[in-house]
Motif scaffolding. Structure first.
Motif, PDB file in Angstrom:
ATOM      1  N   VAL A 199       9.787   0.158   5.960  1.00 49.98           N
ATOM      2  CA  VAL A 199      10.052   0.142   4.522  1.00 49.98           C
ATOM      3  C   VAL A 199       8.739   0.155   3.735  1.00 49.98           C
ATOM      4  CG1 VAL A 199      11.099  -1.150   2.609  1.00 49.98           C
ATOM      5  CG2 VAL A 199      12.232  -1.079   4.855  1.00 49.98           C
ATOM      6  N   ALA A 200       7.800  -0.705   4.140  1.00 47.35           N
ATOM      7  CA  ALA A 200       6.544  -0.770   3.378  1.00 47.35           C
ATOM      8  C   ALA A 200       5.405  -1.206   4.274  1.00 47.35           C
ATOM      9  CB  ALA A 200       6.693  -1.749   2.213  1.00 47.35           C
ATOM     10  N   ARG A 201       4.205  -0.763   3.884  1.00 41.76           N
ATOM     11  CA  ARG A 201       2.993  -1.187   4.597  1.00 41.76           C
ATOM     12  C   ARG A 201       2.172  -2.037   3.637  1.00 41.76           C
ATOM     13  NH1 ARG A 201      -2.161   1.078   5.121  1.00 41.76           N
ATOM     14  NH2 ARG A 201      -1.487   2.931   3.957  1.00 41.76           N
ATOM     15  N   LEU A 202       1.657  -3.141   4.161  1.00 41.02           N
ATOM     16  CA  LEU A 202       0.908  -4.089   3.348  1.00 41.02           C
ATOM     17  C   LEU A 202      -0.523  -4.206   3.878  1.00 41.02           C
ATOM     18  CD1 LEU A 202       3.593  -6.933   3.597  1.00 41.02           C
ATOM     19  CD2 LEU A 202       3.528  -5.096   1.898  1.00 41.02           C
ATOM     20  N   LYS A 203      -1.445  -4.496   2.967  1.00 46.62           N
ATOM     21  CA  LYS A 203      -2.838  -4.670   3.387  1.00 46.62           C
ATOM     22  C   LYS A 203      -3.321  -6.037   2.904  1.00 46.62           C
ATOM     23  CE  LYS A 203      -7.333  -3.661   1.846  1.00 46.62           C
ATOM     24  NZ  LYS A 203      -8.193  -3.215   0.793  1.00 46.62           N
ATOM     25  N   PRO A 204      -4.014  -6.789   3.755  1.00 47.49           N
ATOM     26  CA  PRO A 204      -4.437  -8.118   3.333  1.00 47.49           C
ATOM     27  C   PRO A 204      -5.511  -8.101   2.254  1.00 47.49           C
ATOM     28  CG  PRO A 204      -5.275  -7.619   5.529  1.00 47.49           C
ATOM     29  CD  PRO A 204      -4.386  -6.481   5.150  1.00 47.49           C
ATOM     30  N   LEU A 205      -5.422  -9.055   1.316  1.00 49.04           N
ATOM     31  CA  LEU A 205      -6.449  -9.242   0.292  1.00 49.04           C
ATOM     32  C   LEU A 205      -7.195 -10.560   0.547  1.00 49.04           C
ATOM     33  CD1 LEU A 205      -4.299  -8.381  -2.854  1.00 49.04           C
ATOM     34  CD2 LEU A 205      -6.003  -6.902  -1.753  1.00 49.04           C
ATOM     35  N   VAL A 206      -6.408 -11.576   0.896  1.00 49.57           N
ATOM     36  CA  VAL A 206      -6.951 -12.906   1.170  1.00 49.57           C
ATOM     37  C   VAL A 206      -6.234 -13.430   2.402  1.00 49.57           C
ATOM     38  CG1 VAL A 206      -7.024 -15.310   0.372  1.00 49.57           C
ATOM     39  CG2 VAL A 206      -7.483 -13.444  -1.246  1.00 49.57           C
ATOM     40  N   CYS A 207      -6.991 -14.019   3.333  1.00 55.23           N
ATOM     41  CA  CYS A 207      -6.350 -14.606   4.511  1.00 55.23           C
ATOM     42  C   CYS A 207      -6.850 -16.042   4.713  1.00 55.23           C
ATOM     43  CB  CYS A 207      -6.645 -13.754   5.748  1.00 55.23           C
ATOM     44  SG  CYS A 207      -5.949 -14.464   7.250  1.00 55.23           S
ATOM     45  N   ILE A 208      -5.912 -16.985   4.618  1.00 59.51           N
ATOM     46  CA  ILE A 208      -6.229 -18.376   4.951  1.00 59.51           C
ATOM     47  C   ILE A 208      -5.836 -18.561   6.397  1.00 59.51           C
ATOM     48  CG2 ILE A 208      -5.836 -20.817   4.347  1.00 59.51           C
ATOM     49  CD1 ILE A 208      -6.849 -19.027   2.009  1.00 59.51           C
ATOM     50  N   MET A 264       0.811  -1.212   0.000  1.00 64.20           N
ATOM     51  CA  MET A 264       0.000   0.000   0.000  1.00 64.20           C
ATOM     52  C   MET A 264       0.842   1.258   0.000  1.00 64.20           C
ATOM     53  SD  MET A 264      -2.947  -1.274  -0.085  1.00 64.20           S
ATOM     54  CE  MET A 264      -4.041   0.119   0.185  1.00 64.20           C
ATOM     55  N   GLU A 265       1.997   1.194   0.630  1.00 61.21           N
ATOM     56  CA  GLU A 265       2.751   2.428   0.851  1.00 61.21           C
ATOM     57  C   GLU A 265       4.225   2.077   1.011  1.00 61.21           C
ATOM     58  OE1 GLU A 265       2.526   6.186   4.035  1.00 61.21           O
ATOM     59  OE2 GLU A 265       1.221   4.459   4.294  1.00 61.21           O
ATOM     60  N   ILE A 266       5.076   2.919   0.459  1.00 57.51           N
ATOM     61  CA  ILE A 266       6.522   2.730   0.633  1.00 57.51           C
ATOM     62  C   ILE A 266       7.039   3.852   1.532  1.00 57.51           C
ATOM     63  CG2 ILE A 266       8.775   2.749  -0.539  1.00 57.51           C
ATOM     64  CD1 ILE A 266       7.132   0.264  -1.200  1.00 57.51           C
ATOM     65  N   HIS A 267       7.753   3.478   2.583  1.00 59.80           N
ATOM     66  CA  HIS A 267       8.279   4.475   3.516  1.00 59.80           C
ATOM     67  C   HIS A 267       9.754   4.754   3.273  1.00 59.80           C
ATOM     68  CE1 HIS A 267       4.641   4.161   5.997  1.00 59.80           C
ATOM     69  NE2 HIS A 267       4.726   2.863   5.764  1.00 59.80           N
ATOM     70  N   ASP A 268      10.465   3.773   2.709  1.00 60.71           N
ATOM     71  CA  ASP A 268      11.904   3.928   2.505  1.00 60.71           C
ATOM     72  C   ASP A 268      12.199   3.443   1.094  1.00 60.71           C
ATOM     73  OD1 ASP A 268      14.660   3.294   2.279  1.00 60.71           O
ATOM     74  OD2 ASP A 268      14.854   3.117   4.465  1.00 60.71           O
ATOM     75  N   ALA A 269      12.316   4.398   0.177  1.00 61.44           N
ATOM     76  CA  ALA A 269      12.411   4.048  -1.245  1.00 61.44           C
ATOM     77  C   ALA A 269      13.630   3.205  -1.548  1.00 61.44           C
ATOM     78  CB  ALA A 269      12.421   5.321  -2.087  1.00 61.44           C
ATOM     79  N   LYS A 270      14.738   3.518  -0.887  1.00 66.19           N
ATOM     80  CA  LYS A 270      15.983   2.811  -1.204  1.00 66.19           C
ATOM     81  C   LYS A 270      15.885   1.326  -0.798  1.00 66.19           C
ATOM     82  CE  LYS A 270      20.922   2.805  -0.249  1.00 66.19           C
ATOM     83  NZ  LYS A 270      21.764   2.908   0.929  1.00 66.19           N
ATOM     84  N   ALA A 271      15.463   1.107   0.457  1.00 66.08           N
ATOM     85  CA  ALA A 271      15.350  -0.276   0.921  1.00 66.08           C
ATOM     86  C   ALA A 271      14.272  -1.015   0.131  1.00 66.08           C
ATOM     87  CB  ALA A 271      15.030  -0.304   2.414  1.00 66.08           C
ATOM     88  N   ALA A 272      13.151  -0.312  -0.147  1.00 63.83           N
ATOM     89  CA  ALA A 272      12.060  -0.955  -0.894  1.00 63.83           C
ATOM     90  C   ALA A 272      12.564  -1.394  -2.264  1.00 63.83           C
ATOM     91  CB  ALA A 272      10.894   0.019  -1.039  1.00 63.83           C
ATOM     92  N   ILE A 301       6.824  -4.308   6.435  1.00 62.62           N
ATOM     93  CA  ILE A 301       8.182  -4.789   6.213  1.00 62.62           C
ATOM     94  C   ILE A 301       9.115  -3.683   6.686  1.00 62.62           C
ATOM     95  CG2 ILE A 301       9.901  -5.496   4.498  1.00 62.62           C
ATOM     96  CD1 ILE A 301       7.601  -6.688   2.855  1.00 62.62           C
ATOM     97  N   LEU A 302       9.999  -4.043   7.609  1.00 69.36           N
ATOM     98  CA  LEU A 302      10.975  -3.080   8.130  1.00 69.36           C
ATOM     99  C   LEU A 302      12.362  -3.531   7.688  1.00 69.36           C
ATOM    100  CD1 LEU A 302       9.812  -2.833  11.892  1.00 69.36           C
ATOM    101  CD2 LEU A 302       8.686  -1.902   9.882  1.00 69.36           C
ATOM    102  N   VAL A 303      13.348  -2.744   8.061  1.00 69.23           N
ATOM    103  CA  VAL A 303      14.726  -3.151   7.773  1.00 69.23           C
ATOM    104  C   VAL A 303      15.573  -2.884   9.022  1.00 69.23           C
ATOM    105  CG1 VAL A 303      15.380  -0.891   6.799  1.00 69.23           C
ATOM    106  CG2 VAL A 303      16.644  -2.959   6.103  1.00 69.23           C
ATOM    107  N   GLY A 304      16.498  -3.793   9.288  1.00 70.89           N
ATOM    108  CA  GLY A 304      17.378  -3.663  10.445  1.00 70.89           C
ATOM    109  C   GLY A 304      18.275  -2.442  10.330  1.00 70.89           C
ATOM    110  N   THR A 305      18.675  -1.879  11.480  1.00 71.23           N
ATOM    111  CA  THR A 305      19.447  -0.629  11.468  1.00 71.23           C
ATOM    112  C   THR A 305      20.751  -0.781  12.235  1.00 71.23           C
ATOM    113  OG1 THR A 305      18.385   0.084  13.512  1.00 71.23           O
ATOM    114  CG2 THR A 305      17.325   0.745  11.452  1.00 71.23           C
ATOM    115  N   GLU A 306      21.634   0.156  11.980  1.00 74.83           N
ATOM    116  CA  GLU A 306      22.899   0.219  12.734  1.00 74.83           C
ATOM    117  C   GLU A 306      22.613   0.401  14.226  1.00 74.83           C
ATOM    118  OE1 GLU A 306      26.055   0.387  11.468  1.00 74.83           O
ATOM    119  OE2 GLU A 306      25.924   1.118   9.385  1.00 74.83           O
ATOM    120  N   THR A 307      21.724   1.352  14.529  1.00 78.45           N
ATOM    121  CA  THR A 307      21.459   1.646  15.939  1.00 78.45           C
ATOM    122  C   THR A 307      20.870   0.435  16.653  1.00 78.45           C
ATOM    123  OG1 THR A 307      19.384   2.602  15.184  1.00 78.45           O
ATOM    124  CG2 THR A 307      21.147   4.140  15.776  1.00 78.45           C
ATOM    125  N   GLY A 308      20.043  -0.337  15.946  1.00 80.12           N
ATOM    126  CA  GLY A 308      19.408  -1.519  16.548  1.00 80.12           C
ATOM    127  C   GLY A 308      20.429  -2.476  17.124  1.00 80.12           C
TER     128      GLY A 308
END
Lengths: 542, 476
Positions: free
Chosen positions: B465-474, B211-219, B382-389
């Motif tokens: 990095v990105a936000r996802l929205k469900p379409l189908v859930c089993i 649905m949305e990209i928060h970090d273009a480079k990582a995405a 979806i996130l991405v690990g960081t140096e500070t983490g």
């Protein structure tokens, strides 16, 4: 004249067994000699005397010759010329044909001592064939003396006697007497096996003989063969010192399975009703006493219902109690329950499984007895009294289901669920906690008790035991894909032994919400409240 | 929870200084609202963890922390074997190596839309889910041991997926040090035919739209584009892991006194890492990690079969596979020193930052994808690990929304049928064998996942990095 101790007394002394009766043979004496010495004559058919002080039996040495069919047709010769060896020769088995003189010297002309050591029943002479009761005696000895076998030649002789129709001439009372005595021995099954090996069982008790070779479903009867099952049942009864009526009921409870048409094997639907007919005829034929007959008929008819009692509708339970006359004859009801337990346990692997049916039926009887029939009668028209009393009793039994066993509930945990059981005993609280756990997955009342699983665990304390109990159930549920809807727990200290009844998961019918991963130590608690109710709880991870 | 019990270090970091039996501080990473909503039990459990022998630096709670068993769910704690450190079966949990993997379909939502119903039905029919279901494999004793040693690598060797998948799985798809001999026969029996099953509860397979990209480079590096569809699988080590957890918890409860370990809570049961029991558990737990990796790999294969049938030419490529109930031996820098630690993550995701040697070559410069599961109606991230983490909580981040409400409350508040209908009207198709299960997993029973992710980012644990929205859930 010379006096010898003979027969069972000599045999039992050599076996190191306690000697109950001491029989004596007197050689070289006449009846008049005996009377003049103060002995009291008692024998009707041959000269036997009682010792004036000890009242032990003293018989003149004698020989016997067969003069007709059956055990009564004998001609007896008892003269001072008859030797000890001649007297011993007319006896049945070598182990019973030994004598001891007054100085303790053993006289063993037929090798009795060697047969005793080798544990063999061997006939002394062909004269064995003159008395068919001896077949029953040999069989009875087999039930008494552990590890003894019938010598092949003796079995061959017994087979010929059976083929000659000897056993057909036995009077019914004598057959019953020997069977009853054999049933009271340590291993009654061995009697029936000896009788079967020589063909006598088929002539005397064809109803029992037919059970051998009739298969049962292995799921409930690991031993499969019905005859083998009945043998396990009578031996279990003997091992637990049951009364003669209980042992006879144990022997005859499954007669109906012997007449199931082969194409229906291994199922035996309706075997109880068929068994009752066969049993009535058997009891008539052998003149079985009323106490043995009546209990055996009740057990043959209702043992299946008794096993299923916890699953029966309350009205059906009351009908069962009425049919076995539990209200009027509580002592016979106890015997009925004992016989049913013998049946349950007479299967490999069932010897010490929990068997909740008897306790449940006793509880049901107490509840039904508590109904005030007089008060009920006053409330309704005379024509409806019977029905009204029955209904009131059924309600009392139904109340047992909903209250006496306790209750369960869930309590919240943020991610998972807490299960809590309460009951009048710790075991009842454990059962209820298990129900609460099933309720995490589905409605427990939707789970039919089709399969039983045996569960045992042991822990260092009640709390740890609860977790182990629930985890044992979780394992069985997962590994067998079962749901459980009914539990019977027995506790012996921190040892648990239980049966869980259930059925395979059916997603359409059970709509299982989640699978349970494990029971945890979180919120784990065992307690007893002021009202004396036990509580058992913990959180399960889902 | 009463905020006065903490020292507020920053907007998103709350600390309890050591007192009483505590050996190290307890630290919660969350914003004020999230901390206030947390159950008091989280405080109790986190400070209990801080009192265990050999704990290093601090006991941490992630923004999605909630009341668990012994350890809070969303708890992270590292132990040094040389300093008497312990390993805890409760600190890993029953569902060992439960985790999430996400795969690209390479398809846009408009390509999937006409097939949505059929995809939902076919995936539901093809992927075993729910209580009592069995998978496509029956393992004999040798097969079981090979699977427990090989993990996803074993599955690939047996034709489930390709070698390329392995690069995108933690431990390259095969956890070293697994010892099938330390796994009981009961545990193996529970698993005999459960490979390739989703399980139940909060486990799922979802089709999700980016649905949305928060970090273009990582995405871009993760090849995520708005409007495209991914498949996410959330499940664990099934019956085998549950049984291992149960059995070792029992043994550790019994053995703790003999190791001189006093347990404030039985569920914290643990054994010294160097003890035979500790080593046995690690061997069995690593086998369970492999079991979970194999399981997700086989399910991936089943999902690929459905796509090949309905949308030929679709390639489901693995973005990453993370586990969130584990204890792993890792190198971390503590007070300037590199130390080998056993890091427990209970309901927490490993989140290695850029440059970490464990990352696959093509992701090493950007950091590890961190997959945060949603709850039917709500978003996944979806996130991405960081140096500070890497300096915060031993490279750990949150794992999902976390429950806000018990199952018990949820079933009182929602009915499965109306929930399914309501979600369908939002374009989310639910397929589940159990309507009651759906009600217990109602989106409303979970915390707001966006707030959790936001807090994780602000605390520097990982970056969105990105936000996802469900379409189908089993749903299992």
């Amino acid at each position: 004249m010379k006096i010898y101790t003979v027969g069972g007394a000599v045999r039992d002394r050599l076996l190191g067994l306690p000697v109950a009766d001491r029989d004596h043979v007197v050689v070289g004496a006449t009846p008049e000699d005996m009377v003049s010495l103060g002995y009291q004559p008692v024998g009707k058919d041959f000269p036997v005397f009682l010792h004036p002080q000890t009242h032990e039996e003293y018989a003149l040495a004698r020989t016997e010759r067969k003069s007709g069919r059956g055990y009564k047709g004998f001609t007896v010769y008892a003269t001072p010329e008859v030797t000890l060896e001649e007297d011993l020769r007319r006896r049945d088995l070598t182990i019973n044909a030994m004598a001891e003189d007054e100085s303790g010297t053993l006289i063993d002309p037929y090798g009795g001592r060697a047969d005793l050591a080798a544990k063999v029943f061997r006939h002394v002479s062909e004269a064995f064939a003159e008395d068919p009761v001896r077949i029953l005696r040999v069989a009875r000895f087999a039930a008494r003396f552990d590890g003894f076998v019938v010598a092949p030649e003796t079995n061959g002789l017994m087979r010929r006697m059976v083929a000659d129709g000897e056993v057909d001439a036995l009077v019914p009372e004598r057959v019953w007497q020997e069977i009853a005595r054999g049933l009271m021995e340590a291993r009654p099954s061995r009697m029936f096996r000896v009788l079967r090996a020589c063909g006598a069982l088929e002539r005397l008790l064809p109803e029992i003989d037919r059970l051998f070779g009739a298969p049962q479903p292995p799921a409930h009867h690991p031993e499969v063969d019905t005859g083998e099952h009945v043998m396990l049942v009578v031996d279990w009864a003997a091992r637990h010192a049951m009364s003669l009526p209980v042992r006879f009921a144990a022997l005859t409870h499954d007669l109906g399975k012997g007449v199931t048409p082969r194409d229906l094997w291994p199922r035996h639907h309706g075997h109880e009703a068929k068994g009752v007919e066969l049993l009535r005829a058997l009891c008539e034929r052998l003149r079985v006493p009323a106490d043995c007959r009546d209990l055996a008929i009740a057990v043959a008819r209702d043992h299946g219902n008794a096993h299923r009692a916890p699953e029966l509708r309350p009205g059906t339970v009351v009908e069962l109690l009425e049919r076995v006359d539990a209200f009027r004859r509580p002592e016979r009801f106890e015997a009925f329950l004992e016989a049913c337990e013998c049946d349950f346990r007479g299967r490999p692997g069932y010897e010490d499984r929990p068997f909740p049916a008897p306790d449940y039926l006793r509880q049901a009887l107490r509840a039904a007895q508590a109904v005030d029939a007089g008060a009920v009668a006053l409330r309704v028209e005379p024509a409806r009294i019977r029905e009204a009393v029955f209904q009131a009793r059924a309600q009392a039994v139904a109340a047992l289901h909903s209250h006496a066993g306790g209750n369960w509930e869930h309590f919240p945990h943020q991610a998972d669920m807490g299960v809590r059981g309460t009951g009048p005993t710790l075991a009842a609280a454990f059962e209820q906690a298990a129900l609460a756990m099933t309720a995490v997955v589905t409605d427990p009342s939707r789970v039919a008790p089709k399969e039983a699983v045996d569960i045992r665990c042991e822990a260092a304390g009640d709390e740890l035991l609860l977790v182990d109990w629930l985890n044992a159930l979780i394992f069985e549920m997962a590994a067998r894909r079962l749901l459980f809807g009914r539990f019977a727990v027995t506790l012996d200290g921190h040892r648990l032994h239980a049966t869980a009844w259930g059925e395979p998961v059916d997603p359409a019918r059970h709509e299982p919400a989640v699978e349970i991963k494990g029971a945890t130590y979180t919120e784990l608690k065992i307690a007893k409240n002021e009202a004396g109710q036990w509580l058992a709880q913990c959180v399960v991870d889902v | 929870m009463d905020l006065a019990r903490f020292k507020q270090v920053s907007e998103v970091e709350w600390q309890v200084a050591p007192s009483g039996r505590m050996r190290v501080p307890a630290v919660i990473f969350a914003d004020q609202a999230l901390v206030r909503e947390m159950d008091d039990k989280v405080y109790e459990q986190l400070t209990n963890v801080a009192s265990l022998p050999g704990i290093v630096q601090a006991a941490y709670a992630m923004p999605d922390a909630h009341w668990g068993y012994g350890f809070p769910i969303g708890g992270v704690a590292a132990f040094d074997a040389d300093a008497g450190g312990v390993v805890s079966a409760g600190g890993v949990g029953f569902d060992i190596s439960c985790g999430v993997r996400t795969l690209h379909t390479g398809r846009r939502t408009d390509e999937i839309a006409p097939l949505k119903q059929r995809l939902a039905d076919r995936l539901f029919a093809h992927i075993p889910a729910g209580v009592g279901s069995t998978g496509p494999l029956r393992l004999n004793a040798a097969g079981m041991d090979a699977m427990l040693r090989g993990g996803a690598r074993w599955a690939v060797e047996h034709g489930y997926g390709s070698a390329a998948d392995l690069d995108r799985i933690e431990e390259r798809g095969c956890m070293a040090g697994a010892d099938p001999d330390k796994v009981s026969e009961q545990a193996k029996r529970r698993q005999r035919d459960e490979i390739g099953t989703l399980g139940s509860g909060n486990h799922y397979l979802e089709l999700q739209e980016i649905m949305e990209i928060h970090d273009a480079k990582a995405a871009d590096r993760f090849r995520l584009r708005v409007g495209e569809v991914v498949v996410s699988i959330h499940c664990g080590s099934r019956g085998l892991g549950h049984q291992i957890g149960t059995e070792f918890l029992r043994q550790m409860v019994a053995a703790a006194p003999s190791y001189g370990i006093e347990l404030p809570d039985r569920e914290l049961a643990c054994a010294p890492i160097t003890s035979p029991l500790g080593q046995a558990y690690l061997g069995a737990m690593r086998a369970a990690i492999n079991c979970a990796l194999a399981n997700r790999q086989v399910i991936t294969h089943l999902a690929r079969q459905v796509f090949a049938e309905l949308l030929p030419g679709t390639h489901l490529t693995l973005i990453y596979d993370v586990s969130h109930n584990t204890c792993k031996q890792e190198l971390h820098t503590v007070d300037g020193q590199s130390r080998r630690l056993h890091v427990h993550r209970k309901g927490a995701t490993r989140a290695f930052g850029p440059g970490h040697p464990a990352l696959p070559d093509d992701l090493r410069d950007i950091g590890q994808p961190v997959l945060i599961g949603g709850s039917m109606g709500t978003a996944s991230y979806i996130l991405v690990g960081t140096e500070t983490g890497m300096t915060r909580a031993f490279s750990s981040a949150c794992h999902g929304a976390g429950r806000a409400m018990s199952r018990h409350q949820a079933t009182r508040q929602w009915r499965g049928r109306s929930l399914v209908d309501a979600l369908a009207s939002q374009g989310i198709l639910i397929r589940s064998p159990s309507l009651r299960g759906v009600a217990e997993e109602a989106p409303g029973a979970y915390k707001n996942v966006s707030a959790v992710v936001e807090a994780a980012e602000r605390a520097g644990l990982a970056r969105k990095v990105a936000r996802l929205k469900p379409l189908v859930c089993i749903k299992g």
